[in-house]
Scaffold this motif. Structure first.
Motif, PDB file in Angstrom:
ATOM      1  N   MET A  89       0.842  -1.205   0.000  1.00 57.96           N
ATOM      2  CA  MET A  89       0.000   0.000   0.000  1.00 57.96           C
ATOM      3  C   MET A  89       0.871   1.247   0.000  1.00 57.96           C
ATOM      4  O   MET A  89       1.949   1.257   0.585  1.00 57.96           O
ATOM      5  N   GLY A  90       0.370   2.295  -0.658  1.00 60.24           N
ATOM      6  CA  GLY A  90       1.064   3.579  -0.623  1.00 60.24           C
ATOM      7  C   GLY A  90       0.110   4.608  -0.027  1.00 60.24           C
ATOM      8  O   GLY A  90      -1.110   4.509  -0.213  1.00 60.24           O
ATOM      9  N   PHE A  91       0.660   5.583   0.689  1.00 60.00           N
ATOM     10  CA  PHE A  91      -0.182   6.593   1.341  1.00 60.00           C
ATOM     11  C   PHE A  91       0.276   7.991   0.954  1.00 60.00           C
ATOM     12  O   PHE A  91       1.476   8.279   0.957  1.00 60.00           O
ATOM     13  N   ILE A  92      -0.704   8.840   0.622  1.00 58.70           N
ATOM     14  CA  ILE A  92      -0.383  10.247   0.332  1.00 58.70           C
ATOM     15  C   ILE A  92      -1.326  11.109   1.174  1.00 58.70           C
ATOM     16  O   ILE A  92      -2.546  10.921   1.129  1.00 58.70           O
ATOM     17  N   PHE A  93      -0.750  12.026   1.922  1.00 53.29           N
ATOM     18  CA  PHE A  93      -1.554  12.859   2.815  1.00 53.29           C
ATOM     19  C   PHE A  93      -1.439  14.326   2.417  1.00 53.29           C
ATOM     20  O   PHE A  93      -0.507  14.721   1.725  1.00 53.29           O
ATOM     21  N   GLN A  94      -2.379  15.122   2.947  1.00 49.36           N
ATOM     22  CA  GLN A  94      -2.272  16.567   2.729  1.00 49.36           C
ATOM     23  C   GLN A  94      -0.993  17.086   3.399  1.00 49.36           C
ATOM     24  O   GLN A  94      -0.218  17.824   2.803  1.00 49.36           O
ATOM     25  N   ASP A  95      -0.780  16.677   4.651  1.00 54.78           N
ATOM     26  CA  ASP A  95       0.500  16.990   5.314  1.00 54.78           C
ATOM     27  C   ASP A  95       1.458  15.891   4.906  1.00 54.78           C
ATOM     28  O   ASP A  95       1.285  14.744   5.305  1.00 54.78           O
ATOM     29  N   ILE A  96       2.449  16.266   4.144  1.00 49.19           N
ATOM     30  CA  ILE A  96       3.225  15.234   3.457  1.00 49.19           C
ATOM     31  C   ILE A  96       4.137  14.451   4.402  1.00 49.19           C
ATOM     32  O   ILE A  96       4.499  13.311   4.145  1.00 49.19           O
ATOM     33  N   ASN A  97       4.499  15.076   5.524  1.00 50.42           N
ATOM     34  CA  ASN A  97       5.287  14.371   6.530  1.00 50.42           C
ATOM     35  C   ASN A  97       6.605  13.816   6.023  1.00 50.42           C
ATOM     36  O   ASN A  97       6.922  12.649   6.241  1.00 50.42           O
TER      37      ASN A  97
END
Ligand SMILES: Nc1ncnc2c1ncn2[C@@H]1O[C@H](COP(=O)(O)OP(=O)(O)OP(=O)(O)O)[C@@H](O)[C@H]1O
Length: 255
Positions: A89-97
């Motif tokens: 799985m890959g995750f992309i968030f608004q706050d890129i971290n």
């Protein structure tokens, strides 16, 4: 097509104190086919992020069944779940971290180096290719203060792709970007999806949803409506018409 994800009667409850329980997800059923590009919309607080976190195994549902690639993952031990997340799985968030002390390319490489016995040179080559694909190869050795929000989000996408995930989960990945960067990120995601990666995005933005092929509409912890469309094709689809039909559908469903 086969199902990549199958959620049955997912409930998420949070204890807020004595005799005070919040029922966030209410008997949610969801099936996602391999290769689909899905968005989740709905009013603030309706449970979109919670749904994303629970179907991706980032959070633990209270009850229900959650199958990922035909494997029940709802009750796996944390280490097993972490391995599935890292490798598939890959995750992309608004706050890129991104990590501050690493260069942009090292941030991209990071998930590959913590997983299995990755060979550093091969990972580096792959990270370079991903940076090229997203048009930021020149920034490889920069640090995070030397890139714009849109560029950092591209780094976030490269990082999400480094382990060749089967699915990408995005929580408002373009939420902090201007409209030009949003369009660029969406076309990168569309390219990735065309190559077969399933994508599920939470968004408030019709301009994001219009590029997906199915929209889930959540209200008060339930999926109350779904809109199925064709995969967006920039050459043949009238984007304005598509947006209007989504707006009409959202209004009909009480948004
Ligand atoms: N761990 C938690 N503890 C307490 N309340 C929570 C927790 N997680 C979520 N909530 C609450 O559950 C509801 C749903 O939250 P969630 O973030 O999933 O909604 P959302 O639809 O993504 O909202 P938004 O569009 O504003 O991001 C909200 O009322 C939120 O405050």
């Amino acid at each position: 097509m086969s199902k990549i994800l199958e959620a049955r009667s997912i409930n998420k409850k949070v204890e807020l104190g004595k005799d005070n329980q919040l029922h966030i997800l209410k008997d949610v059923n969801l099936e996602i086919e391999e290769g689909e590009f899905i968005s989740v919309m709905g009013p603030s607080g309706s449970g979109k992020t919670t749904l994303l976190y629970n179907v991706s195994g980032m959070d633990r549902m209270t009850s229900g069944s959650m199958k990922f690639k035909d494997r029940e993952i709802g009750r796996l031990k944390e280490e097993e779940l972490a391995k599935i997340r890292l490798e598939t799985m890959g995750f992309i968030f608004q706050d890129i971290n991104l990590l501050k002390n690493l260069s942009l390319i090292d941030n991209v490489m990071f998930p590959a180096l913590v997983s299995k016995d990755a060979e550093k040179n091969a990972v580096n080559q792959k990270a370079k290719k991903l940076l090229e694909m997203t048009g930021i190869e020149k920034l490889a050795d920069h640090n995070i203060t030397q890139a714009s929000g849109g560029q950092l989000q591209r780094v976030g996408i490269c990082r999400a792709l480094i382990n060749d995930p089967d699915i990408i989960f995005g929580d408002e990945p373009t939420g902090a970007l201007d409209s030009k960067s949003t369009e660029e990120i969406l076309s990168i995601l569309a390219e990735i999806n065309k190559k077969g990666t399933t994508i599920m995005l939470v968004t408030h933005d019709v301009k994001v949803a219009v590029k997906t092929e199915r929209i889930l509409f959540m209200v008060d912890g339930s999926i109350v409506a779904q809109k199925k469309m064709s995969k967006y094709d920039a050459q043949h689809d009238d984007i304005k018409e598509r947006e209007e039909s989504i707006m009409k559908w959202l209004v009909e469903n009480g948004f």
